[in-house]
Scaffold this active site. Sequence first.
Site, PDB file in Angstrom:
ATOM      1  N   LYS A 242      48.772  -4.574  -9.806  1.00  0.00           N
ATOM      2  CA  LYS A 242      49.597  -3.373  -9.658  1.00  0.00           C
ATOM      3  C   LYS A 242      50.270  -3.103 -11.007  1.00  0.00           C
ATOM      4  O   LYS A 242      51.246  -3.749 -11.379  1.00  0.00           O
ATOM      5  CB  LYS A 242      50.669  -3.553  -8.576  1.00  0.00           C
ATOM      6  CG  LYS A 242      51.235  -2.205  -8.148  1.00  0.00           C
ATOM      7  CD  LYS A 242      52.737  -2.136  -8.033  1.00  0.00           C
ATOM      8  CE  LYS A 242      53.528  -1.987  -9.264  1.00  0.00           C
ATOM      9  NZ  LYS A 242      53.385  -0.794 -10.080  1.00  0.00           N
ATOM     10  N   GLU A 323      58.327 -13.223 -15.984  1.00  0.00           N
ATOM     11  CA  GLU A 323      58.690 -13.126 -17.408  1.00  0.00           C
ATOM     12  C   GLU A 323      59.555 -11.893 -17.560  1.00  0.00           C
ATOM     13  O   GLU A 323      59.110 -10.787 -17.234  1.00  0.00           O
ATOM     14  CB  GLU A 323      57.428 -12.989 -18.280  1.00  0.00           C
ATOM     15  CG  GLU A 323      56.424 -14.125 -18.122  1.00  0.00           C
ATOM     16  CD  GLU A 323      56.942 -15.443 -18.642  1.00  0.00           C
ATOM     17  OE1 GLU A 323      57.930 -15.464 -19.387  1.00  0.00           O
ATOM     18  OE2 GLU A 323      56.353 -16.482 -18.278  1.00  0.00           O
ATOM     19  N   CYS A 357      59.409  -7.268 -25.654  1.00  0.00           N
ATOM     20  CA  CYS A 357      60.395  -8.182 -25.064  1.00  0.00           C
ATOM     21  C   CYS A 357      60.903  -9.141 -26.128  1.00  0.00           C
ATOM     22  O   CYS A 357      62.026  -9.605 -26.072  1.00  0.00           O
ATOM     23  CB  CYS A 357      59.774  -8.943 -23.909  1.00  0.00           C
ATOM     24  SG  CYS A 357      58.207  -9.666 -24.371  1.00  0.00           S
ATOM     25  N   GLU A 452      70.326  -5.984 -22.767  1.00  0.00           N
ATOM     26  CA  GLU A 452      69.033  -5.639 -23.366  1.00  0.00           C
ATOM     27  C   GLU A 452      68.942  -4.125 -23.527  1.00  0.00           C
ATOM     28  O   GLU A 452      69.153  -3.377 -22.574  1.00  0.00           O
ATOM     29  CB  GLU A 452      67.872  -6.120 -22.487  1.00  0.00           C
ATOM     30  CG  GLU A 452      66.524  -5.831 -23.157  1.00  0.00           C
ATOM     31  CD  GLU A 452      65.297  -6.231 -22.325  1.00  0.00           C
ATOM     32  OE1 GLU A 452      65.242  -5.889 -21.138  1.00  0.00           O
ATOM     33  OE2 GLU A 452      64.382  -6.864 -22.896  1.00  0.00           O
TER      34      GLU A 452
HETATM   35  P1  NAD Z   1      60.104  -2.933 -14.820  1.00  0.00           P
HETATM   36  O1  NAD Z   1      60.775  -4.133 -14.270  1.00  0.00           O
HETATM   37  O2  NAD Z   1      60.769  -1.634 -14.640  1.00  0.00           O
HETATM   38  O3  NAD Z   1      58.638  -2.778 -14.179  1.00  0.00           O
HETATM   39  C1  NAD Z   1      57.704  -3.825 -14.225  1.00  0.00           C
HETATM   40  C2  NAD Z   1      56.749  -3.696 -13.052  1.00  0.00           C
HETATM   41  O4  NAD Z   1      57.455  -3.936 -11.841  1.00  0.00           O
HETATM   42  C3  NAD Z   1      56.116  -2.330 -12.912  1.00  0.00           C
HETATM   43  O5  NAD Z   1      54.759  -2.481 -12.544  1.00  0.00           O
HETATM   44  C4  NAD Z   1      56.902  -1.714 -11.757  1.00  0.00           C
HETATM   45  O6  NAD Z   1      56.185  -0.735 -11.052  1.00  0.00           O
HETATM   46  C5  NAD Z   1      57.138  -2.934 -10.893  1.00  0.00           C
HETATM   47  N1  NAD Z   1      58.258  -2.836  -9.940  1.00  0.00           N
HETATM   48  C6  NAD Z   1      59.384  -2.099 -10.034  1.00  0.00           C
HETATM   49  N2  NAD Z   1      60.172  -2.322  -8.960  1.00  0.00           N
HETATM   50  C7  NAD Z   1      59.528  -3.212  -8.165  1.00  0.00           C
HETATM   51  C8  NAD Z   1      59.841  -3.851  -6.946  1.00  0.00           C
HETATM   52  N3  NAD Z   1      60.982  -3.620  -6.296  1.00  0.00           N
HETATM   53  N4  NAD Z   1      58.953  -4.722  -6.425  1.00  0.00           N
HETATM   54  C9  NAD Z   1      57.788  -4.998  -7.058  1.00  0.00           C
HETATM   55  N5  NAD Z   1      57.449  -4.417  -8.227  1.00  0.00           N
HETATM   56  C10 NAD Z   1      58.306  -3.550  -8.784  1.00  0.00           C
HETATM   57  O7  NAD Z   1      59.830  -3.253 -16.368  1.00  0.00           O
HETATM   58  P2  NAD Z   1      59.155  -2.328 -17.475  1.00  0.00           P
HETATM   59  O8  NAD Z   1      60.096  -1.223 -17.819  1.00  0.00           O
HETATM   60  O9  NAD Z   1      57.763  -1.972 -17.101  1.00  0.00           O
HETATM   61  O10 NAD Z   1      59.048  -3.347 -18.701  1.00  0.00           O
HETATM   62  C11 NAD Z   1      60.067  -3.566 -19.616  1.00  0.00           C
HETATM   63  C12 NAD Z   1      60.776  -4.880 -19.338  1.00  0.00           C
HETATM   64  O11 NAD Z   1      59.829  -5.931 -19.328  1.00  0.00           O
HETATM   65  C13 NAD Z   1      61.789  -5.261 -20.393  1.00  0.00           C
HETATM   66  O12 NAD Z   1      62.941  -5.783 -19.782  1.00  0.00           O
HETATM   67  C14 NAD Z   1      61.069  -6.343 -21.199  1.00  0.00           C
HETATM   68  O13 NAD Z   1      61.926  -7.224 -21.885  1.00  0.00           O
HETATM   69  C15 NAD Z   1      60.297  -7.016 -20.130  1.00  0.00           C
HETATM   70  N6  NAD Z   1      59.140  -7.741 -20.675  1.00  0.00           N
HETATM   71  C16 NAD Z   1      59.182  -9.099 -20.727  1.00  0.00           C
HETATM   72  C17 NAD Z   1      58.110  -9.813 -21.280  1.00  0.00           C
HETATM   73  C18 NAD Z   1      58.119 -11.310 -21.345  1.00  0.00           C
HETATM   74  O14 NAD Z   1      57.065 -11.902 -21.633  1.00  0.00           O
HETATM   75  N7  NAD Z   1      59.223 -11.974 -21.097  1.00  0.00           N
HETATM   76  C19 NAD Z   1      57.004  -9.111 -21.763  1.00  0.00           C
HETATM   77  C20 NAD Z   1      56.996  -7.716 -21.685  1.00  0.00           C
HETATM   78  C21 NAD Z   1      58.063  -7.046 -21.126  1.00  0.00           C
END
Ligand code: NAD
Length: 563
Positions: A242, A323, A357, A452
Amino acid sequence: MIADVADIDGRRDEGWIEQLLAAPEFVGEDIEGAERQPVAVPFPNAADIDFAITTQRTLAAEALKTVHAQLGQRYNPIINGASVETGEVVESVNPAKPSEIVGKLGLASQEQADQAIAAAKAAFLVWAATPAKERAAILRRAAEIMEARRHELNAWMVYEVGKPLGQADPEVSEAIDFCRYYADEMERLDAGYAYDYPGETNRYRYFPRGLAVVISPWNFPLAIATGMTVAALVTGNCTILKPAENSAVIAAKLAEILLEAGMPAGVFQYLPARGSTVGAHLVNHPDVHMIAFTGSREVGCRIYADAAQWRPGQRHLKRVVAEMGGKNAIIIDESADLDQAVQGVVYSAFGFSGQKCSACSRAIVVASVYDTFVHRLVEATRSLNVGDPAQPSTKVGPVIDAQAQATIQGYIEKGKAEATLALAIPAPETGYFVGPTVFTDVKPDAVIAQEEIFGPVLAVIKAQDFEDALRIANDTDYGLTGGLYSRTPSHIERVQTEFAVGNLYINRGITGAVVSRHPFGGGKMSGVGSKAGGPDYLLQFLEPRHVSENVQRQGFAPIEGVD
Ligand code: NAD
């Protein structure tokens, strides 16, 4: 100069001058008389494109044109091998030119998510019994296809998430590396372990968990989605991907590649859907065994809590790999090479508009070099080209969408109230741009130093000395990446144990982890799980089983027709 550095440190480590002066290819402890050996490369990483080569630039330009002609097409979920129509369709747009529709995405409903789960369950036994070598071979074929489609994949990333070409290409390399590295790793683990005693054999083997749901973010739309998905697949789990809503076209390209490489129907399924509804439904489903998530802290914590709940019909506890975000700091001490430090901080803070990230969002500078560093940092940041990511000269593209742009601008307003605005580079009016922004004199507990900000905003903090800098660096909920610029051996030694981050980089930028060479992932509120691209990662997708057999037989009783 070397003597000065030793004086700052206040001590002289035996042999460190020799270490500093040793030729880079030298391996081994004993410098005198030892034979030179080439550095052993345990895993051969895919090579990035060299855009200095004219033919490569021509190919890149052609791919941008070809892909541009394909914008606006429809992408549907793929359930049990078939593309299915959906009631809801959303547009994924080019963040640099929001009027340009990159793709129209059919979003799966909850019923369709249930159909995907049923198909995965039906496919599981055969997939789990498929030899690891065969599963690994599919990953290696996927890597070949990605290599052949590299320029095209780069172009999709330019259009869908606004990633400048030069930063998109290493992401394709990372995706290829994940396929090959996890293929190798699965073959290693598949051998299991044997401990035999006289009269008793002992076998330790790994089995898949069952059904994995992969929930990926938009910021590494290809590499992270690939890494989590192929790890789940190669370990024998049926996997539903997803992807994030605003990078689901790139995920559709990944789905095409995995299916072409030979992933069977039901084993891998592509399910673009709303995270908050269908994503949450997948997490809560009693037939799901594990969730591999990368994204924000808020969503990750929620998934972690939801997955811990037992639901009727569930015969297992779910495993969650999450992550999450970071508030990454680079410490610059009084002995740092400022040429190196300025370059490293600028690239780490503003590469891909600070939307990694691992990006640096705090520069913690020791007082004695603070003014010089700030002056040089501001001038270096001023030189960054902000604009269309399709242009080779662009260093900073847009942020992902209007909501992200507004959130970042909100933090910039907050920053103006709590610190000194040292630089705000103007950004194009059309598109979701935010110019690189530097705040100085930021207090360690200021909002912009603690939360962040997923964008090009850097907080520069003054520390009294190295001790103070280290304390400030650790004073955050997060623990993802961190860096130190220093030529003081004791400081270099101390950060290795005292800087609480998952990935620490010394005298280099803090972004751009390479599979196998820099296994990646954080602790504290940055995540739970073992490092991606490292030797422990696949273990999270597997259940170990131990079998002891008494082989001191007392005779045997054959059953007719059974071997
Ligand atoms: P996000 O949390 O908004 O979304 C991530 C995913 O989760 C998307 O596919 C979204 O549709 C899904 N999602 C949202 N709500 C959900 C729920 N209630 N249940 C299940 N799935 C749900 O994050 P984003 O904006 O896509 O990414 C940016 C964030 O990701 C930043 O905080 C960044 O630091 C972090 N990030 C971390 C790493 C790492 O390796 N630690 C790597 C990349 C990004």
